[in-house]
Structure formats: C-alpha cells, structure tokens
Design a protein around this motif. Structure first.
Motif, mmCIF file in Angstrom:
data_model
loop_
_atom_site.group_PDB
_atom_site.id
_atom_site.type_symbol
_atom_site.label_atom_id
_atom_site.label_comp_id
_atom_site.label_asym_id
_atom_site.label_seq_id
_atom_site.Cartn_x
_atom_site.Cartn_y
_atom_site.Cartn_z
ATOM 1 N N THR A 181 -2.864 -1.561 2.673
ATOM 2 C CA THR A 181 -1.442 -1.321 2.461
ATOM 3 C C THR A 181 -1.179 -0.955 1.002
ATOM 4 O OG1 THR A 181 -1.104 -3.693 2.087
ATOM 5 C CG2 THR A 181 -0.707 -2.861 4.316
ATOM 6 N N ARG A 182 -0.108 -0.201 0.809
ATOM 7 C CA ARG A 182 0.247 0.267 -0.539
ATOM 8 C C ARG A 182 1.176 -0.771 -1.175
ATOM 9 N NH1 ARG A 182 3.922 3.502 -3.195
ATOM 10 N NH2 ARG A 182 3.088 5.172 -4.529
ATOM 11 N N THR A 183 0.588 -1.899 -1.580
ATOM 12 C CA THR A 183 1.401 -3.029 -2.034
ATOM 13 C C THR A 183 1.030 -3.505 -3.438
ATOM 14 O OG1 THR A 183 -0.143 -4.539 -0.922
ATOM 15 C CG2 THR A 183 1.821 -3.855 0.318
ATOM 16 N N ALA A 184 0.283 -2.730 -4.183
ATOM 17 C CA ALA A 184 -0.144 -3.162 -5.519
ATOM 18 C C ALA A 184 1.070 -3.309 -6.434
ATOM 19 C CB ALA A 184 -1.141 -2.176 -6.103
ATOM 20 N N ASP A 185 1.012 -4.306 -7.305
ATOM 21 C CA ASP A 185 2.111 -4.612 -8.215
ATOM 22 C C ASP A 185 1.958 -3.798 -9.507
ATOM 23 O OD1 ASP A 185 4.045 -5.689 -9.848
ATOM 24 O OD2 ASP A 185 3.541 -7.779 -9.396
ATOM 25 N N PRO A 186 2.927 -2.932 -9.845
ATOM 26 C CA PRO A 186 2.827 -2.156 -11.085
ATOM 27 C C PRO A 186 2.708 -3.023 -12.338
ATOM 28 C CG PRO A 186 4.545 -1.265 -9.664
ATOM 29 C CD PRO A 186 4.112 -2.565 -9.051
ATOM 30 N N LEU A 187 3.113 -4.292 -12.249
ATOM 31 C CA LEU A 187 2.979 -5.185 -13.396
ATOM 32 C C LEU A 187 1.515 -5.288 -13.835
ATOM 33 C CD1 LEU A 187 4.278 -7.212 -15.347
ATOM 34 C CD2 LEU A 187 4.007 -8.971 -13.585
ATOM 35 N N GLN A 188 0.588 -5.187 -12.872
ATOM 36 C CA GLN A 188 -0.836 -5.223 -13.207
ATOM 37 C C GLN A 188 -1.198 -4.057 -14.128
ATOM 38 O OE1 GLN A 188 -3.417 -4.775 -9.818
ATOM 39 N NE2 GLN A 188 -5.271 -5.142 -11.000
ATOM 40 N N LEU A 189 -0.739 -2.854 -13.785
ATOM 41 C CA LEU A 189 -1.028 -1.694 -14.630
ATOM 42 C C LEU A 189 -0.362 -1.819 -15.994
ATOM 43 C CD1 LEU A 189 -0.750 1.333 -12.158
ATOM 44 C CD2 LEU A 189 -2.811 0.160 -12.958
ATOM 45 N N ALA A 190 0.846 -2.390 -16.021
ATOM 46 C CA ALA A 190 1.539 -2.563 -17.296
ATOM 47 C C ALA A 190 0.741 -3.479 -18.220
ATOM 48 C CB ALA A 190 2.935 -3.128 -17.059
ATOM 49 N N TYR A 204 -5.678 4.295 -4.228
ATOM 50 C CA TYR A 204 -5.864 3.663 -2.922
ATOM 51 C C TYR A 204 -7.022 4.392 -2.248
ATOM 52 C CZ TYR A 204 -1.468 1.273 -3.751
ATOM 53 O OH TYR A 204 -0.479 0.466 -4.285
ATOM 54 N N VAL A 205 -8.185 3.753 -2.304
ATOM 55 C CA VAL A 205 -9.426 4.436 -1.958
ATOM 56 C C VAL A 205 -9.419 4.929 -0.521
ATOM 57 C CG1 VAL A 205 -11.933 4.193 -1.822
ATOM 58 C CG2 VAL A 205 -10.674 3.089 -3.680
ATOM 59 N N ARG A 206 -8.903 4.152 0.403
ATOM 60 C CA ARG A 206 -8.972 4.518 1.824
ATOM 61 C C ARG A 206 -8.271 5.851 2.096
ATOM 62 N NH1 ARG A 206 -10.832 0.364 4.977
ATOM 63 N NH2 ARG A 206 -10.903 -1.671 3.930
ATOM 64 N N SER A 207 -7.095 6.029 1.528
ATOM 65 C CA SER A 207 -6.321 7.239 1.783
ATOM 66 C C SER A 207 -6.536 8.320 0.735
ATOM 67 C CB SER A 207 -4.826 6.900 1.850
ATOM 68 O OG SER A 207 -4.372 6.444 0.577
ATOM 69 N N GLY A 208 -7.088 7.928 -0.415
ATOM 70 C CA GLY A 208 -7.231 8.864 -1.512
ATOM 71 C C GLY A 208 -5.948 9.060 -2.303
ATOM 72 N N GLU A 209 -4.902 8.292 -1.972
ATOM 73 C CA GLU A 209 -3.625 8.435 -2.657
ATOM 74 C C GLU A 209 -3.721 7.887 -4.080
ATOM 75 O OE1 GLU A 209 1.030 6.936 -2.278
ATOM 76 O OE2 GLU A 209 -0.494 6.227 -0.872
ATOM 77 N N ILE A 210 -3.144 8.608 -5.008
ATOM 78 C CA ILE A 210 -3.073 8.181 -6.407
ATOM 79 C C ILE A 210 -1.617 7.868 -6.724
ATOM 80 C CG2 ILE A 210 -3.484 8.810 -8.807
ATOM 81 C CD1 ILE A 210 -5.573 10.837 -7.736
ATOM 82 N N ALA A 211 -1.329 6.638 -7.095
ATOM 83 C CA ALA A 211 0.032 6.211 -7.402
ATOM 84 C C ALA A 211 0.141 5.959 -8.896
ATOM 85 C CB ALA A 211 0.388 4.945 -6.622
ATOM 86 N N ARG A 212 1.068 6.660 -9.525
ATOM 87 C CA ARG A 212 1.306 6.493 -10.968
ATOM 88 C C ARG A 212 2.739 5.991 -11.159
ATOM 89 N NH1 ARG A 212 -1.821 11.351 -10.841
ATOM 90 N NH2 ARG A 212 -3.822 11.091 -11.935
ATOM 91 N N PRO A 213 2.928 4.685 -11.185
ATOM 92 C CA PRO A 213 4.285 4.150 -11.350
ATOM 93 C C PRO A 213 4.909 4.628 -12.652
ATOM 94 C CG PRO A 213 2.739 2.421 -10.708
ATOM 95 C CD PRO A 213 1.927 3.620 -11.061
ATOM 96 N N GLU A 214 6.181 4.953 -12.592
ATOM 97 C CA GLU A 214 6.890 5.429 -13.774
ATOM 98 C C GLU A 214 7.554 4.264 -14.502
ATOM 99 O OE1 GLU A 214 9.623 8.422 -12.584
ATOM 100 O OE2 GLU A 214 8.069 9.832 -11.925
#
Length: 246
Positions: free
Chosen positions: A171-180, A203-213
């Motif tokens: 699931t796409r549930t990662a917390d952007p606070l981790q990246l911060a 997200y390795v399974r889907s190959g999706e790259i999420a870059r929180p703003e």
C-alpha cells in the motif's frame, strides 16, 4: 428482608468496583523517553504518542517475523547489487526491512525483478545504507538512508542530492515525515543547503516514485514533534516524558 440485604451487598460491590475502575482510568504514569531514538520510533511518536508511550511502558516481546527478515534480505540484495562501488557492506541486523510485506521466497524474487524495471536500477547511487544521527526535538535520532543519488552541478547549477527510500509494502502509506527527517539529516551532516536535497519513496512493487512536496524543515519538524499535550493532560516538557493513561 433477606433479599434486601442481598441486594444491598450487590450495591456495595458495584460501588467498590466502579470506584476502582474510575481511579484506574484517572491515573497517569510518566514514561521517560529514551535519550536516543530510531527514526521509526520518532515517526511512531509523532503519529501515535499514546500508543508509543504504551509500548515503552509495557514492552512486549515481538514474535519472529519472516516477512521482516525477507525485507532485510531485499535491502541486502540492493546493496550487494552495487558492490562494485566498494561501499561498506553491512551485517543483516544493521539493515532495515521490519516494515516489509514480503510473503515468501517467490514474492522476494518478484520484488527483485520489479526493482530491475525501475529507473534506479540503472543509476549508480552515491551512497547506500548511509547511517546518520540527527539531534532534534531534544533527542538524538538514529537511522540509515537506503540510497543517496548525486547530481553534479555544472556552471551556475549547484550539485544536488536525492534521498530515496525503498518501500516493499503493498500500500502507498509511507509517511513523508520519514523523508523530511532523512533530508534534514543528510543536509546538516554534509553541510549542504536543504533546498539542494530532494527526497522520494520508490514503491518497488508498482515502480511508482512519490516525491512529496513541501517537506518540513528543521523548525517545522520540531514544532510537529513538540506539540502541546492534549487537553486535560498536565503540562510536561514533551522532550522529557511520554504519558500513559490507565
């Protein structure tokens, strides 16, 4: 008269039990926070301070987690894939992966194949499993960054960095606070302007790259992590204690 005496005894028992329950619910236990936290613990503290305090107050042994071990193996495989960089190899217990959702060996192989289809499979990281320590919100936070990519500047363009965290969950549930946290730690550890460091989840399974703003900076992170206690709880310096009801 005998029935009345019996009912009266029930009433006394109920009054005693009700009083005991109310006293238990009104009690508050101070739980000292460790002086040093992992990044995962700090994320839990920010997301669910009551649950985190309960865990500290009543630590429970964790059962064996095969999925987590496979997650650690996935991180080790990615690291070994870039072994030609002569980066320091880590022991399995030093690698992340506790939040992985890898069902079995076949699923692990599927993840490896999926990673090979992502753009990061064809880029050479500047660092992998980069350790850091960050003093923030009155605590020292420790962790490891899965990968850091470096883009050399040319002319007037500055050198930039990209923090990437591999996510193997479904699931796409990662917390952007981790990246911060990772972004701030890398910038301060290497004396780099924060705006020169970007961050993304893969997200390795889907190959999706999420870059929180609009990832929070140090001041915003400290405000978030040092929130005022909820109404009805006595004031206490939040960097000193968590609180447990019950």
């Amino acid at each position: 008269p005998e029935e009345a005496r019996t009912i009266a005894s029930w009433d006394r028992d109920l009054d005693a039990l009700t009083g005991e329950l109310l006293r238990a619910r009104e009690s508050v236990t101070d739980v000292p926070l460790p002086a040093s936290l992992t990044a995962s613990q700090l994320l839990r503290l920010a997301a669910d301070p009551d649950g985190f305090a309960q865990d500290l107050a009543r630590p429970m042994p964790r059962p064996p987690q095969p999925a987590a071990r496979r997650g650690t193996r996935f991180h080790a495989w990615v690291e070994a894939r870039f072994e030609e960089l002569r980066l320091p190899m880590l022991e399995p217990e030093e690698l992340p992966g506790s939040d992985a959702e890898i069902a079995d060996e076949r699923d692990l192989e599927t993840l490896k194949t999926a990673f090979e289809r992502t753009p990061y499979a064809h880029r050479t990281p500047y660092r992998v499993e980069a350790p850091f320590q960050l003093a923030i919100a009155g605590r020292v936070v420790r962790g490891r960054i899965d990968a850091v990519y470096k883009e050399e500047g040319d002319g007037e363009a500055p050198t930039t960095y990209e923090i990437v965290d591999w996510k193997t969950n479904r699931t796409r549930t990662a917390d952007p606070l981790q990246l911060a946290l990772y972004r701030l730690a890398w910038a301060e550890q290497h004396d780099i302007p924060l705006e020169s460091v970007q961050a993304a989840f893969l997200y390795v399974r889907s190959g999706e790259i999420a870059r929180p703003e609009n990832l929070p900076d140090r001041a915003a992170l400290e405000r978030l992590l040092l929130e005022e206690p909820p109404e009805g709880v006595p004031d206490e310096p939040p960097d000193q204690h968590a609180r447990v009801d019950g």
